[in-house]
Design an enzyme around this catalytic site. Sequence first.
Site, mmCIF file in Angstrom:
data_model
loop_
_atom_site.group_PDB
_atom_site.id
_atom_site.type_symbol
_atom_site.label_atom_id
_atom_site.label_comp_id
_atom_site.label_asym_id
_atom_site.label_seq_id
_atom_site.Cartn_x
_atom_site.Cartn_y
_atom_site.Cartn_z
ATOM 1 N NE ARG A 96 -6.297 -0.996 -8.324
ATOM 2 C CZ ARG A 96 -6.580 -0.582 -7.095
ATOM 3 N NH1 ARG A 96 -7.593 -1.085 -6.419
ATOM 4 N NH2 ARG A 96 -5.865 0.380 -6.534
ATOM 5 C CB SER A 144 -4.825 1.384 10.999
ATOM 6 O OG SER A 144 -4.340 2.104 9.884
ATOM 7 C CD GLU A 369 -8.631 -1.909 0.164
ATOM 8 O OE1 GLU A 369 -8.828 -2.447 1.267
ATOM 9 O OE2 GLU A 369 -9.554 -1.635 -0.610
#
Length: 390
Positions: A96, A144, A369
């Site tokens: 994926r 982040s 993500e």
Amino acid sequence: MTAFRRTDPLDVDSLLSAEEIEIRDTVRAFCAEHVTPHIAEWFERGELPTARELAKEMGALGLLGMHLTGYGCAGTSATAYGLACLELEACDSGIRSLVSVQGSLAMYAIWRWGSEEQKTEWLPRMAAGEAIGCFGLTEPDHGSDPGSMRTSARRDGADWVLNGRKMWITNGSIADVAVVWARAEDGVRGFVVPTSAPGFSAPLMHRKLSLRASVTSELVLDDVRLPASAALPEGTGLRAPLSCLNEARYGIVWGATGAGRTALETALDYATTREQFGRPIAGFQLTQAKLADMALEVHKSLLLALHLGRLKDAGNLRHEQVSFGKLNNVREALDVCRTARTILGANGISLEYPVIRHMTNLESVLTYEGTSEMHTLVLGQALTGHPAFR
């Protein structure tokens, strides 16, 4: 009244269109034929040896950038794309990721923020799987907090010169083009970088214990000289790369649910055939409690993903809602995998079964993500009106 199906206890299929079911089933059949027979071996070896061949086969199916329009892209609904991500990750997170990075990061960045020249040069080939893309935002010291990136872009006459490092880049070592984000004098900018450019290299990262059937690389940019046309004309400021991440996170909402589904189905099959004390372990109350809780979380996650897909198709999906889905669905899928591992006992750590592979993969999905902490703070700000990031 329809019969109860343990594979679809909430009858979610009744909420899908015939086209969506056809796309889902096509991707499921593709994975069963081309990936599932080999994925445990690839994972154990720590490589994805047929990545380029898989990309071409996926391109032929219309999977790459499938939710984008024009330039050879399939132009499907966001819900159909989500269902495809679910089936791909039900096979393996690394598979994926190959599709997500190609379509939701690299292709989307060019499609949304690029020039017409950049779109016509790259998107048709990427949609066909003839060209592989990667997306360079994360750095060794800045994950982040992308606003603190050190990769730089400076003007030299009409050209741009890029210097810096990017880390944990899926598809990097096999990519033909990299979308790289760098800090210029006027702020963050995006660049379309052919990987053949002098000064660009993408060494493969080794010794991973998660996402092993995936190409993960470092990007090294040493005085990479690019023409002015390489800059994404609309891709300025952090809003641009963050919009790409939101696209990829949406796919993860669905994909993680697929990984959890596989773990649940494996545990169900195992529990009905594994005997202890003279009976299948599926007949014991504690095992049934685990299976019931796992089914609750997998299928609630599926309903959440479907709801977000319908919102996205209507043009009403907010980034806070994507954070809601990513935070919940990955966390619950990981817990489902851990519970499934206990049902399989010692067999749960064997690659003869998919559970430990999905479990270790989801440890990465939990933090890429956007970490679970960052998505928690996104929701916290949305709920309270007070940012707590710093």
